[in-house]
Design a protein around this motif. Sequence first.
Motif, short mmCIF file in Angstrom:
data_model
loop_
_atom_site.label_atom_id
_atom_site.label_comp_id
_atom_site.label_asym_id
_atom_site.label_seq_id
_atom_site.Cartn_x
_atom_site.Cartn_y
_atom_site.Cartn_z
N PHE A 1 23.86 39.03 16.46
CA PHE A 1 23.68 40.44 17.05
C PHE A 1 22.39 40.41 17.79
CE2 PHE A 1 21.82 44.55 16.26
CZ PHE A 1 22.51 45.33 17.00
N LEU A 2 21.17 39.34 17.16
CA LEU A 2 19.90 39.40 17.87
C LEU A 2 20.10 38.68 19.09
CD1 LEU A 2 17.88 38.59 14.60
CD2 LEU A 2 18.06 40.85 15.64
N TYR B 1 22.71 38.55 21.06
CA TYR B 1 23.41 39.58 21.94
C TYR B 1 22.12 40.40 22.55
CZ TYR B 1 26.29 43.35 23.59
OH TYR B 1 26.72 44.33 24.47
N LEU B 2 21.61 41.16 21.62
CA LEU B 2 20.51 42.04 22.24
C LEU B 2 19.41 41.39 22.85
CD1 LEU B 2 19.76 44.01 18.82
CD2 LEU B 2 20.92 44.65 21.07
N ARG C 1 21.15 40.85 26.52
CA ARG C 1 21.11 42.06 27.20
C ARG C 1 19.65 42.50 27.80
NH1 ARG C 1 25.68 40.81 26.42
NH2 ARG C 1 25.13 39.69 28.15
N GLY C 2 18.81 42.17 26.99
CA GLY C 2 17.34 42.36 27.28
C GLY C 2 16.99 41.82 28.66
#
Length: 261
Positions: free
Chosen positions: A229-230, A232-233, A236-237
């Motif tokens: 999840f980290l 993925y974030l 995206r960032g």
Amino acid sequence: MDSLLWFILSLVLLVNVVRWIHRHMHGIAYLLTGNPEVALVLYALPLFPGVMLHELSHTLMAFLLRVRTAGFSVLPRRDADGHVALGSVMVEQVDVVRASLIGAAPLLFGCGAVLLIGQHVFNLNDLSSVLVTGEGPAIANALGRLFQAPDAWLWLYLIFALSNAMLPSASDRETWPPVILFIVGVFVLALVADQGALVQALTGPVNGAIAWLTAAFAITLAVDLPVMFLIYLAERGAESIRGQRVYYSAPSEEPPKRRKK
């Protein structure tokens, strides 16, 4: 049968999770740098402890089995066909049994390291006993105590680095099929011949190995899923900041490609 099912499910999930993590860590590095060679080093750096253990495992197992090795390296490289190798060691060609054990060494040593950290640093035996009760507050308290262990974040990082480099590569698995077929054949013949004592003698060690591996896979997944999840974030960032997006080809064949969004 239930233990075998859990083993298969955890293994399939682990393989796909590790593959996803590797691809997207590489993708983020390429997105940030735009340079394939720099991105390769940046991607490999967080996994260095695991890569070191992976190659040392091959070397140690080969030494124990009296097989010669050469060309030990923990430097990442990309072959001419685009395949990425985070480390390597050359091993003498030997019989399939010794070759299979040498190929499986990173998985065995990696699982052992993960279980040792889980038991001696995070005391997961206590957590397992609480999970059996199914009491929400008790489980929440047990989970909270995990992060109160000394240097908890360092140990969690080590679990991540070690476990995400422990899976054997395609070359490590080349000699496995005949060995697996032989083991399965022995079980089948014992069942057909109604050799209950032999089946029981074989079943005990196999069940123990399955339980041991499943526990290591479960700890790895417990660390990897939040990290996914980290990642993925972060991806995206990075895409928002750079105004570009990463597109992935087939796993381990080509480096990720950047394109304008």
